[in-house]
Scaffold this motif. Structure first.
Motif, PDB file in Angstrom:
ATOM      1  N   GLY A  99     -13.800  39.450  -4.135  1.00  0.00           N
ATOM      2  CA  GLY A  99     -13.605  40.629  -3.298  1.00  0.00           C
ATOM      3  C   GLY A  99     -14.797  41.558  -3.436  1.00  0.00           C
ATOM      4  O   GLY A  99     -15.479  41.590  -4.467  1.00  0.00           O
ATOM      5  N   THR A 100     -15.032  42.321  -2.383  1.00  0.00           N
ATOM      6  CA  THR A 100     -16.125  43.299  -2.411  1.00  0.00           C
ATOM      7  C   THR A 100     -15.891  44.328  -3.509  1.00  0.00           C
ATOM      8  O   THR A 100     -16.830  44.835  -4.121  1.00  0.00           O
ATOM      9  CB  THR A 100     -16.218  43.987  -1.028  1.00  0.00           C
ATOM     10  N   GLN A 101     -14.642  44.617  -3.746  1.00  0.00           N
ATOM     11  CA  GLN A 101     -14.270  45.587  -4.784  1.00  0.00           C
ATOM     12  C   GLN A 101     -14.917  45.204  -6.115  1.00  0.00           C
ATOM     13  O   GLN A 101     -15.610  46.001  -6.744  1.00  0.00           O
ATOM     14  CB  GLN A 101     -12.737  45.581  -4.882  1.00  0.00           C
ATOM     15  N   TYR A 125     -15.279  54.829   0.266  1.00  0.00           N
ATOM     16  CA  TYR A 125     -14.388  53.851  -0.337  1.00  0.00           C
ATOM     17  C   TYR A 125     -14.588  53.958  -1.861  1.00  0.00           C
ATOM     18  O   TYR A 125     -15.722  53.860  -2.350  1.00  0.00           O
ATOM     19  CB  TYR A 125     -14.759  52.463   0.202  1.00  0.00           C
ATOM     20  N   SER A 171     -21.693  51.803   4.717  1.00  0.00           N
ATOM     21  CA  SER A 171     -20.586  50.941   5.139  1.00  0.00           C
ATOM     22  C   SER A 171     -20.066  51.395   6.496  1.00  0.00           C
ATOM     23  O   SER A 171     -19.488  52.467   6.621  1.00  0.00           O
ATOM     24  CB  SER A 171     -19.464  50.999   4.094  1.00  0.00           C
ATOM     25  N   ASN A 175     -14.523  53.108   6.185  1.00  0.00           N
ATOM     26  CA  ASN A 175     -13.295  53.551   5.539  1.00  0.00           C
ATOM     27  C   ASN A 175     -13.687  54.777   4.701  1.00  0.00           C
ATOM     28  O   ASN A 175     -14.611  54.657   3.897  1.00  0.00           O
ATOM     29  CB  ASN A 175     -12.759  52.441   4.635  1.00  0.00           C
ATOM     30  N   ASP A 203     -21.777  47.441   3.132  1.00  0.00           N
ATOM     31  CA  ASP A 203     -20.445  46.855   2.981  1.00  0.00           C
ATOM     32  C   ASP A 203     -19.869  46.685   4.387  1.00  0.00           C
ATOM     33  O   ASP A 203     -19.608  47.664   5.081  1.00  0.00           O
ATOM     34  CB  ASP A 203     -19.581  47.790   2.124  1.00  0.00           C
ATOM     35  N   ALA A 205     -16.954  45.341   5.579  1.00  0.00           N
ATOM     36  CA  ALA A 205     -15.562  44.868   5.494  1.00  0.00           C
ATOM     37  C   ALA A 205     -14.855  44.839   6.849  1.00  0.00           C
ATOM     38  O   ALA A 205     -13.896  44.097   7.039  1.00  0.00           O
ATOM     39  CB  ALA A 205     -14.782  45.758   4.523  1.00  0.00           C
ATOM     40  N   TYR A 206     -15.338  45.690   7.799  1.00  0.00           N
ATOM     41  CA  TYR A 206     -14.562  45.856   9.045  1.00  0.00           C
ATOM     42  C   TYR A 206     -15.315  45.448  10.307  1.00  0.00           C
ATOM     43  O   TYR A 206     -15.043  45.992  11.371  1.00  0.00           O
ATOM     44  CB  TYR A 206     -14.091  47.315   9.152  1.00  0.00           C
ATOM     45  N   SER A 234     -16.777  40.384   3.373  1.00  0.00           N
ATOM     46  CA  SER A 234     -15.455  40.046   2.822  1.00  0.00           C
ATOM     47  C   SER A 234     -14.608  39.334   3.867  1.00  0.00           C
ATOM     48  O   SER A 234     -14.651  39.690   5.050  1.00  0.00           O
ATOM     49  CB  SER A 234     -14.752  41.348   2.416  1.00  0.00           C
ATOM     50  N   SER A 236     -11.389  39.416   3.488  1.00  0.00           N
ATOM     51  CA  SER A 236     -10.073  40.046   3.283  1.00  0.00           C
ATOM     52  C   SER A 236      -9.415  40.511   4.564  1.00  0.00           C
ATOM     53  O   SER A 236      -8.254  40.194   4.838  1.00  0.00           O
ATOM     54  CB  SER A 236     -10.207  41.255   2.357  1.00  0.00           C
ATOM     55  N   LYS A 237     -10.143  41.312   5.347  1.00  0.00           N
ATOM     56  CA  LYS A 237      -9.502  41.982   6.479  1.00  0.00           C
ATOM     57  C   LYS A 237      -9.569  41.144   7.745  1.00  0.00           C
ATOM     58  O   LYS A 237      -8.646  41.154   8.546  1.00  0.00           O
ATOM     59  CB  LYS A 237     -10.134  43.368   6.698  1.00  0.00           C
ATOM     60  N   ARG A 245      -8.896  37.245  -2.762  1.00  0.00           N
ATOM     61  CA  ARG A 245     -10.131  37.828  -3.299  1.00  0.00           C
ATOM     62  C   ARG A 245     -11.351  36.982  -2.931  1.00  0.00           C
ATOM     63  O   ARG A 245     -11.933  36.285  -3.779  1.00  0.00           O
ATOM     64  CB  ARG A 245     -10.049  38.020  -4.829  1.00  0.00           C
ATOM     65  N   SER A 247     -14.990  37.320  -1.124  1.00  0.00           N
ATOM     66  CA  SER A 247     -16.072  38.056  -0.471  1.00  0.00           C
ATOM     67  C   SER A 247     -17.390  37.423  -0.904  1.00  0.00           C
ATOM     68  O   SER A 247     -17.426  36.641  -1.868  1.00  0.00           O
ATOM     69  CB  SER A 247     -16.013  39.531  -0.864  1.00  0.00           C
ATOM     70  N   PHE A 322      -8.384  52.291   9.913  1.00  0.00           N
ATOM     71  CA  PHE A 322      -7.950  53.618   9.487  1.00  0.00           C
ATOM     72  C   PHE A 322      -8.180  54.670  10.564  1.00  0.00           C
ATOM     73  O   PHE A 322      -9.125  54.590  11.336  1.00  0.00           O
ATOM     74  CB  PHE A 322      -8.697  54.037   8.212  1.00  0.00           C
TER      75      PHE A 322
END
Ligand SMILES: Cc1ncc(COP(=O)(O)O)c(C=O)c1O
Length: 390
Positions: A99-101, A125, A171, A175, A203, A205-206, A234, A236-237, A245, A247, A322
């Motif tokens: 995951g990017t996290q 984020y 990013s 977010n 990042d 992610a979206y 990632s 994930s989304k 997990r 990414s 979001f």
């Protein structure tokens, strides 16, 4: 015993009070509309699930994987060509992370020394800030504010900060603020990064959750991006595999090599069935990605448009899952408004202040409920009279 001082960087759980109120509301039998967490509610596409299940049947696949499978790395390279039009990514420019996290936390440890300056969006984020704190770097926050369409503005970064900055995290779609890249923004960031010798970490992610006909791009598509940085990509989304997990860090070879070196000290590689699932996602059909984006847009329209009809002036999110909603006048700060909203309507949001000082005055709402549920939540808000009360 006093444990490591670095723990002091991480504040007390600011959500504790909100959580307690949620539990109390539930205990009273109040219906809760939970818009606070960004966990997608879409199903995992079958071809991804099946790849994992099949691989998990083979006992060999339960051993340490010890590396990213070349097929998976190649699938990422091919995906960047097919999805983003980014040519020239080779396997040594790609690594997996849990995951990017996790990747972002370790990237900061690999790139930053104590006292180095790292530029972070505000609001952001939270792992961007956590990574900086883990590395004992000094964050400089660049604001994402309404006056600038919630976008980074490298021209406004003071010259002395630019000169000492080592890394900048960007990013978009963003977010929590829901902004998307405008024409030319990455070119400006890349030119600025070259002039000041700053690494850009994007990042992404979206990139597949973006509205009004826009198509999310990769930062790496822009001229010079591979000279200055790397991107977290990632699954994930886009593919609703948040719990698996998966990414990747993709980009400049020395950056990827540095993060790989750090992680190889503490990691024995991604579970092979998960690598197989990643390959299935990267090489399989993308209809579900497009369909869910349409559904996110319907939800965005229902929430932002519906809120405006009842007097809550929420601008349309342009991307991400979001909505960034201003606290209506006369309702205190973002935490106070969240508490009041929850108590009077059952609608649970995240206070904007939890994402950084520039987040004060807003609440974040995740588009994780269906249109009928969003409509019901808006009715609850309308009949509470909370919005038009000064
Ligand atoms: C901007 C941003 N980056 C990364 C992530 C998490 O990605 P991953 O599941 O790959 O850790 C999120 C999740 O909410 C996010 O909002």
């Amino acid at each position: 015993m006093k444990f490591a001082d670095r723990l002091d960087n991480f504040g007390a759980e600011i959500f504790a009070a909100l959580n307690e109120k949620k539990i109390a509301c539930e205990a009273k039998g109040q219906k809760i509309y939970n818009f606070s967490v960004g966990t997608p509610d879409f199903p995992v596409p079958d071809h991804i699930k099946n790849a994992l299940i099949e691989a998990a049947q083979d006992p060999v696949n339960w051993k340490y994987s010890l590396r990213d499978m070349p097929e998976m790395l190649q699938a990422v390279c091919d995906y960047f060509v097919k999805r983003y039009g980014v040519e020239g990514i080779t396997q040594d420019m790609v690594m997996s992370c849990y995951g990017t996290q996790e990747g972002c936390g370790h990237l900061c440890l690999a790139l930053l020394n104590k006292g180095d300056t790292v530029l972070l969006p505000d609001p952001c984020y939270p792992v961007f800030q956590a990574g900086a704190f883990l590395a004992e770097a000094d964050p400089y926050y660049y604001p994402l504010i309404a006056e600038n369409n919630f976008l980074p503005d490298v021209k406004s970064i003071p010259e002395d900060v630019a000169k000492k900055a080592k890394v900048m995290i960007v990013s978009l779609p963003a977010n929590p603020v829901g902004s998307v890249a405008r024409e030319g923004i990455y070119d400006e960031i890349i030119t600025w990064a070259k002039a000041n010798d700053v690494i850009i970490i994007h990042d992404n992610a979206y990139s597949d959750i973006i509205y009004d006909g826009n198509i999310g791009q990769s930062f790496l598509k822009y001229d010079g991006a591979l000279d200055v940085g790397a991107e977290f990509f990632s699954l994930s989304k886009s593919y609703d595999v948040t719990g698996a997990r998966i990414s990747f860090l993709v980009g400049r070879k020395d950056i990827v090599a540095a993060v790989k070196k750090l992680r190889s000290q503490i990691d024995f590689g991604m579970f092979i069935p998960i690598q197989k699932a990643a390959i299935a996602a990267l090489t399989g059909p993308t209809d579900s990605v497009k369909e869910q984006n349409k559904e996110y847009q319907r939800r965005r329209d229902a929430l932002c448009g519906g809120a405006r009809k009842i007097g809550w002036n929420i601008p349309n999110a342009k991307g991400s899952m979001f909505v960034w909603a201003p606290v209506p006048e006369g309702h205190g700060n973002s935490m106070e408004f969240c508490m009041e909203l929850l108590e009077k309507t059952g609608v649970l949001c995240t206070p904007g202040s939890s994402f950084g000082p520039s987040g004060e005055g807003y609440v974040r709402m995740a588009l994780v409920a269906t249109v009928p549920v969003i409509e019901e939540a808006l009715k609850a808000i309308e009949s509470s009279g909370i919005i038009n009360r000064k």
